[in-house]
Design a protein around this motif. Structure first.
Motif, PDB file in Angstrom:
ATOM      1  N   LEU A  92      28.742  48.193   5.848  1.00 43.80           N
ATOM      2  CA  LEU A  92      28.746  47.067   4.905  1.00 43.80           C
ATOM      3  C   LEU A  92      30.063  46.304   4.875  1.00 43.80           C
ATOM      4  N   LEU A  93      31.151  46.934   5.257  1.00 43.74           N
ATOM      5  CA  LEU A  93      32.451  46.256   5.232  1.00 43.74           C
ATOM      6  C   LEU A  93      32.733  45.476   6.508  1.00 43.74           C
ATOM      7  N   GLY A  94      31.783  45.446   7.415  1.00 42.23           N
ATOM      8  CA  GLY A  94      31.917  44.639   8.633  1.00 42.23           C
ATOM      9  C   GLY A  94      33.119  45.029   9.459  1.00 42.23           C
ATOM     10  N   ALA A  95      33.938  44.041   9.806  1.00 40.33           N
ATOM     11  CA  ALA A  95      35.079  44.267  10.686  1.00 40.33           C
ATOM     12  C   ALA A  95      36.102  45.227  10.082  1.00 40.33           C
ATOM     13  N   ARG A  96      36.151  45.316   8.776  1.00 42.04           N
ATOM     14  CA  ARG A  96      37.096  46.230   8.126  1.00 42.04           C
ATOM     15  C   ARG A  96      36.571  47.670   8.084  1.00 42.04           C
ATOM     16  N   GLY A  97      35.303  47.861   8.310  1.00 46.17           N
ATOM     17  CA  GLY A  97      34.672  49.169   8.161  1.00 46.17           C
ATOM     18  C   GLY A  97      35.214  50.275   9.043  1.00 46.17           C
ATOM     19  N   PRO A  98      35.295  50.073  10.371  1.00 46.93           N
ATOM     20  CA  PRO A  98      35.766  51.172  11.219  1.00 46.93           C
ATOM     21  C   PRO A  98      37.167  51.658  10.866  1.00 46.93           C
ATOM     22  N   GLY A  99      38.109  50.732  10.707  1.00 45.54           N
ATOM     23  CA  GLY A  99      39.466  51.144  10.339  1.00 45.54           C
ATOM     24  C   GLY A  99      39.514  51.824   8.985  1.00 45.54           C
ATOM     25  N   MET A 100      38.646  51.367   8.088  1.00 46.55           N
ATOM     26  CA  MET A 100      38.619  51.925   6.740  1.00 46.55           C
ATOM     27  C   MET A 100      38.236  53.403   6.756  1.00 46.55           C
TER      28      MET A 100
END
Length: 168
Positions: free
Chosen positions: A107-115
């Motif tokens: 759900l956080l898109g581009a920020r998701g993996p790093g998050m």
């Protein structure tokens, strides 16, 4: 310092830890979105290794302690009793993370993996501090608990907000 004050201080530290993790995971660490599935599958490695360490320590306690070797519950004042409480809480926190982080990563898109990579590493460090704090003085476990629980709650709220934004 009274126990309640130490606990409140630990909770405040956990809130600051949460803000730092969300900042690092959301804006500092960027991973390509196409790596999402491998990231989701490996974000739990560090937390899993910490849980493995805790379980291994408990197994060693049981093997080398005649009062525990038969699997009996340890006396309340025994360090193994603390380890069992730490393991129980760690499993609870890990189950919560497993239920929330993968959806948040999507759900956080581009920020998701790093998050979720950041959350996994932060989880592992916070659980070790929880374990250590619990053995030193029970109120000291507050930081480790808050630093594990708050980031999961915060990323869940962030993911829900992202979901609502896309639905509107």
């Amino acid at each position: 310092m009274r126990a309640r004050n130490r606990i409140m201080l630990g909770m405040a530290g956990g809130a600051l830890w949460t803000m730092a993790l969300l900042w690092i995971g959301g804006w500092v660490i960027t991973l390509p979105v196409f790596t999402l599935m491998p990231v989701i599958m490996t974000a739990f490695l560090a937390p899993g290794l910490v849980l493995m360490l805790m379980l291994g320590r408990m197994a060693a306690r049981r093997f080398f302690d005649e009062t525990l070797i038969d699997g009996d519950a340890p006396p309340a004042d025994h360090p193994a009793a603390i380890d069992l409480r730490v393991i129980s809480n760690t499993v609870e926190q890990l189950a919560l993370a497993l239920a929330i982080w993968p959806a948040a990563a999507v759900l956080l898109g581009a920020r998701g993996p790093g998050m979720i990579v950041t959350l996994g590493l932060g989880f592992a460090m916070a659980r070790l501090l929880f374990w250590l704090g619990y053995h030193l003085a029970p109120p000291l476990r507050a930081f480790g608990f808050a630093a594990t629980f708050y980031p999961t709650v915060a990323v869940a709220l962030w993911a829900i907000a992202a979901l609502i934004r896309t639905a509107i």
